[in-house]
Enzyme design. Structure first.
Site, PDB file in Angstrom:
ATOM      1  CG  HIS A 177      -1.873   1.164   1.242  1.00 20.35           C
ATOM      2  ND1 HIS A 177      -3.148   1.081   0.714  1.00 20.35           N
ATOM      3  CD2 HIS A 177      -1.737   2.437   1.684  1.00 20.35           C
ATOM      4  CE1 HIS A 177      -3.759   2.237   0.849  1.00 20.35           C
ATOM      5  NE2 HIS A 177      -2.924   3.091   1.433  1.00 20.35           N
ATOM      6  CB  CYS A 178       1.998   3.372  -2.720  1.00 27.24           C
ATOM      7  SG  CYS A 178       3.106   4.760  -3.024  1.00 27.24           S
ATOM      8  N   PRO A 179       1.602   5.037   0.359  1.00 21.89           N
ATOM      9  CG  PRO A 179       3.091   5.818   1.990  1.00 21.89           C
ATOM     10  CD  PRO A 179       2.822   4.646   1.094  1.00 21.89           C
TER      11      PRO A 179
END
Length: 418
Positions: A190-192
């Protein structure tokens, strides 16, 4: 004030979205009742993560340096190129920035490969040998680990886990994202920075976004150095005086140097992952340190499979109309319970408020239905034997006439004694 009957009940649940559906709508859309933490726009066409606001930060980190580059650095470079080729520097930087923004929106607004949730837990397989021996119940009957099944992938045994939230056995390389609250196919991370899970359907766009941003940083870095070098030659400045003459060039050089190392390293890392056909999640957990990777089919085939294969269609149509049971959480085996819960979740046409007594009444009704379902799972013969023992213990319940006869006899004896 509500008129025309009592207001529909409202089930207080922080995990559920309150439905505000017009009376004219026949049924809600799936994206309106989806239990994940996603945010939908344009009628469910764009699917973002819960932290989609980080997109504005990412865009500003790209756009602001490009604006300063075009305003202060390109102005000094335009006249240095013949035949007005200097204007091409501004055009290229602007067009490349727009291209990066398109990749960012596609990466963040695309379904990463969300797996549909099951309506009820799957039935226990007859072949218990496929269950892992590590998942064993304790003496109290409580399971310490989630159920694990073993599947065969390219001649190797791969373990897949059961997801308690989605009520399904996750496909291989699938994982549940705690931020988005979804099981994602071919989950990478999950890429912020993009505010979205990176999975099977948006991984290539994520890689294109990261690599393109790296190229843009190197482009600005090189042209800023060219501008500083031109100042040093034209005015016979040293490096410090050239930076004082054009401070924006010095700031952009330092900024793009740092970001180029970060983005360049990230690009190189993902190129390595593609060459070995791994995901970031698998690499960080050292899945293939002591065993062969069953998905690695060679460097060339790995790149072709990830970058050039046809993009798979989404498994969920979030714009589809939901006729009944939109959350997919109730089994058809408990009809009365599912009807009660669906009436709380779906058949809400206008947002209403209820009192605490009404909420308690709804909860009591649900608990009573749970008790009836548990009672229904008991053996019928056991219930019959139990009721028979209770009835035979009281002869008045077996035959009322016996009680009447005994009553008459007692009265006759009493009369005779008198």
């Amino acid at each position: 004030m509500h008129r025309g009957g009592p207001p529909p009940p409202h089930c207080p649940n922080s995990n559920r979205q309150v439905l505000e559906i017009d009376n004219n709508d026949s049924a809600p859309r799936l994206y309106q009742v989806w239990k994940g933490n996603n945010r939908f726009f344009l009628g469910g066409r764009l699917i973002f993560g819960p932290d989609f606001r980080s997109l504005f930060l990412t865009m500003s980190l790209i756009l602001v340096p490009v604006i300063f580059f075009c305003m202060f650095v390109c102005e000094g470079l335009i006249d240095k190129f013949p035949q007005h080729l200097g204007h091409l520097i501004v055009v290229l930087s602007s067009a490349f920035t727009a291209y990066i923004f398109v990749l960012l929106i596609i990466t963040s607004g695309t379904d990463p490969g969300i797996i549909p949730r099951n309506s009820c837990p799957p039935d226990t397989d007859d072949d218990v040998s496929s269950m892992s021996t590590e998942w064993a119940g304790s003496q109290n009957g409580v399971y310490n680990l989630p159920p694990i099944k073993e599947v065969m992938i390219n001649g190797m045994i791969v373990r897949v886990k059961y997801c308690q939230t989605c009520m399904l056995y996750r496909p291989p390389r699938c994982s549940h994202c705690s931020i988005c609250n979804n099981c994602v196919e071919h989950f990478d991370h999950h890429c912020p920075w993009v505010g979205q899970c990176i999975g099977k359907r948006n991984y290539r766009f994520f890689l294109m976004f990261v690599s393109s941003t790296t190229v843009l940083c190197l482009y600005v870095f090189a042209l800023c150095w060219l501008h500083v070098r031109d100042l040093m030659v034209s005015y016979h400045y040293n490096l410090w005086k050239a930076f004082m003459k054009s401070p924006v060039s010095g700031i952009l050089i330092m900024y793009t140097f740092i970001t180029s190392w970060f983005l360049g390293g990230l690009t190189a890392f993902h190129l390595y992952l593609m060459a070995t056909n791994q995901t970031t999640y698998e690499n960080f957990r050292n899945h293939y340190d002591r065993k062969r990777n069953p998905y690695n089919v060679g460097c060339a085939r790995n790149f072709r499979e990830i970058l050039f294969a046809k993009l798979s269609k989404p498994k969920i149509d979030f714009r589809a109309e939901v006729k009944s049971d939109p959350y997919g959480m109730f089994s058809s085996r408990s009809t009365s319970l599912s009807q009660l819960k669906s009436s709380c979740d779906v058949e809400i046409r206008n947002r209403q408020t209820v009192t605490a007594e009404e909420v308690d009444d709804i909860q009591r009704r649900i608990e009573s239905l749970h008790q009836l379902e548990r009672c229904g799972t008991q053996s019928i013969n056991h219930c019959d034997r139990k009721s028979y023992r209770e009835s035979t213990s009281n002869p008045h319940l077996v035959n009322p006439e016996i009680g009447e006869d005994h009553g008459d006899g007692d009265r006759k004896k009493t009369g005779g004694n008198q």
